[in-house]
Design an enzyme around this catalytic site. Sequence first.
Site, PDB file in Angstrom:
ATOM      1  CE  LYS A 273      47.414  31.381  40.215  1.00  0.00           C
ATOM      2  NZ  LYS A 273      46.077  31.729  39.833  1.00  0.00           N
ATOM      3  CD  GLU A 323      43.768  37.018  36.773  1.00  0.00           C
ATOM      4  OE1 GLU A 323      44.332  36.755  35.689  1.00  0.00           O
ATOM      5  OE2 GLU A 323      43.087  36.190  37.395  1.00  0.00           O
TER       6      GLU A 323
HETATM    7  P1  AMP Z   1      45.981  29.166  36.993  1.00  0.00           P
HETATM    8  O1  AMP Z   1      44.722  29.702  36.367  1.00  0.00           O
HETATM    9  O2  AMP Z   1      45.754  28.601  38.365  1.00  0.00           O
HETATM   10  O3  AMP Z   1      46.771  28.289  36.086  1.00  0.00           O
HETATM   11  O4  AMP Z   1      46.946  30.429  37.285  1.00  0.00           O
HETATM   12  C1  AMP Z   1      47.449  31.225  36.272  1.00  0.00           C
HETATM   13  C2  AMP Z   1      46.594  32.466  36.113  1.00  0.00           C
HETATM   14  O5  AMP Z   1      46.761  33.351  37.198  1.00  0.00           O
HETATM   15  C3  AMP Z   1      46.976  33.308  34.937  1.00  0.00           C
HETATM   16  O6  AMP Z   1      46.421  32.793  33.744  1.00  0.00           O
HETATM   17  C4  AMP Z   1      46.399  34.665  35.290  1.00  0.00           C
HETATM   18  O7  AMP Z   1      45.067  34.731  34.828  1.00  0.00           O
HETATM   19  C5  AMP Z   1      46.365  34.655  36.802  1.00  0.00           C
HETATM   20  N1  AMP Z   1      47.255  35.638  37.442  1.00  0.00           N
HETATM   21  C6  AMP Z   1      46.933  36.353  38.544  1.00  0.00           C
HETATM   22  N2  AMP Z   1      47.936  37.152  38.919  1.00  0.00           N
HETATM   23  C7  AMP Z   1      48.945  36.975  38.043  1.00  0.00           C
HETATM   24  C8  AMP Z   1      50.265  37.518  37.902  1.00  0.00           C
HETATM   25  N3  AMP Z   1      50.758  38.424  38.765  1.00  0.00           N
HETATM   26  N4  AMP Z   1      51.024  37.082  36.852  1.00  0.00           N
HETATM   27  C9  AMP Z   1      50.554  36.162  35.995  1.00  0.00           C
HETATM   28  N5  AMP Z   1      49.320  35.612  36.077  1.00  0.00           N
HETATM   29  C10 AMP Z   1      48.518  36.002  37.090  1.00  0.00           C
END
Ligand code: AMP
Length: 584
Positions: A273, A323
């Site tokens: 992530k 991302e």
């Molecule tokens: P959050 O913002 O904490 O809800 O986490 C989700 C966000 O993580 C997504 O909207 C992406 O912007 C980010 N993200 C980073 N790496 C990934 C990945 N491998 N797959 C999907 N989302 C990712």
Amino acid sequence: MRYIELANVYQALESTTKRLEKTHIISEFLKKTDVKDMECIVLLLQGRVFADWDETKIGVASRMVLKAINVATGMSIEDAESEWKRIGDLGNVTQKLVEKKKQKTLFSGELTIKKVFDNIRALATLEGQGSVDRKIQLIAELLASAKPIEARYVIRTVLEDLRVGVASGTLRDAIVWAFFGKEAKLNYNPKEKSIEPEDRERYNRISEAVQNAYDVCNDFGRVAEAAKAKGLKGLELIGLGVGNPIKVMLYQKAKDVADAFERVGKPAAFEYKYDGFRIQAHKKDNKVILYTRRLEEVTKQFPEVVGYVKENVKGREFILDSEAVGYDPKTGRYLPFQSISQRIKRKYDIEKMAKQFPVELNVFDIISFEGRNMMKEPFRKRRELIEKILKQAPKRIVIAKQLITSDPKAAQRFYEESLKMGEEGVMAKNLDGIYKPGSRVGYGVKIKPVMETLDLVIVGAEWGTGKRSGWMSSFVLACRDADTGEFLEIGKVGTGIKELEGSGATFEQLTELLKPLVIDEKGREVRIKPKIVLEINYEEIQKSPSYKSGYALRFPRLVKLRDDKGPDEASELEYVKELFYGQK
Ligand code: AMP
């Protein structure tokens, strides 16, 4: 169509909090609406004149409205202002003043919906010398021919503060009721304000078709127009389009690896992530367009990313999800989101910024390819396609690092490895999952080590005193009620702001951001248009009768300004409840 018809609908909507009743009111109105007026009426019902992904702001402050009232009614600015202080809502104040004036003069003309829509849209486009006077004219012109009740809603729309409680779910249902009521054999019971489809399954299918159409075009106006003109066929014709951003897929939080497996199944795809910001990259022929997760266009701000997409991804036409992560150009070390967030809004020195704060694009999904919609394909197929068409180049464009496994130990090691690399955690994805825009349906989850923060919207503030006079120093925070779209207060934050100097969230910077959003002031307290989102940390969530949400935060602290999120992405009340019950 006359504006009074819409004003009557607003009034009816305002007089009930029942969702079904609101749905009924809107659906009856949509039935009467001409196809050609549909787009603008659906926007106006939501209190907007621009699509929700359109960043254009009307940009009219309360002061300007006072001047327009003065021009239109002859009431002095001072008198209008004291009425405003007394009543507190400029829409209601204007209604009253127009009423007074109408008793004396003859009624002048009739407002059409189109006239209101056009004038308010024009407000956003005026700039430069003489534009203030011209804006006042545009508003005053509407007020001059408005009936009192119309004046109330014209002003609230101008101030982007309509407050009649139309959530997107209500609008979606209203479209279903209006145009597919017969097909789904809906029976509305006006006494009980309830509705029962005879064929529940069919109703659900139609409702999903409407939602799907919305997910790909992000525009209920277009959906309603297609539904009315061509029925279900029309909905299917609303396709994915390059240059037409779609809502990105969102992910729920899982507690740990075991929980993640439980929710997405085995085997699952684990991915790093990355701590950056989301970019949806569209390409057609030689043209690339980039959007943020809020669907703002940022193509100009990231010229290097445009180049990577052109050079390293094969295909004439596609939409990628990714991302963008910043790194230090000297050491190559990855940087947290804050250090590159300034690039998103940047208008000048773009090349210099690109050198100073370069980003690497981590591609993790594909939404369409060569005109084919990939959303219904299983995730494993989408990933395979990415691997086939993308030529990786570290520090430019890469594919998200992934491990497919059923083994909790291997997944745990991968998670720890990701944290050691400085990433935020991991995502776990269902290999057969479809791409579901907008919602957090659980085809993927995130695992992060830190306590879950809340993303809350600023709905009010207080002017500081003493050393802090001239600055807003305390901010009222709200979460979102997904059913009504209303923002419900949950706490206040004041500390943790100074400490974050440079992250876009000092008192000074927040005050500057909030000033144009002030709706009204009473003493030191101001009401603020819900636009700005803050990420908030806290010790505990408690039940509380003193806030409208029913909850309060103990020791809330500011983590950062989330200028990549819009108010519609604020944490939902349901989520707050979930966290509250999860605490014990
Ligand atoms: P959050 O913002 O904490 O809800 O986490 C989700 C966000 O993580 C997504 O909207 C992406 O912007 C980010 N993200 C980073 N790496 C990934 C990945 N491998 N797959 C999907 N989302 C990712």
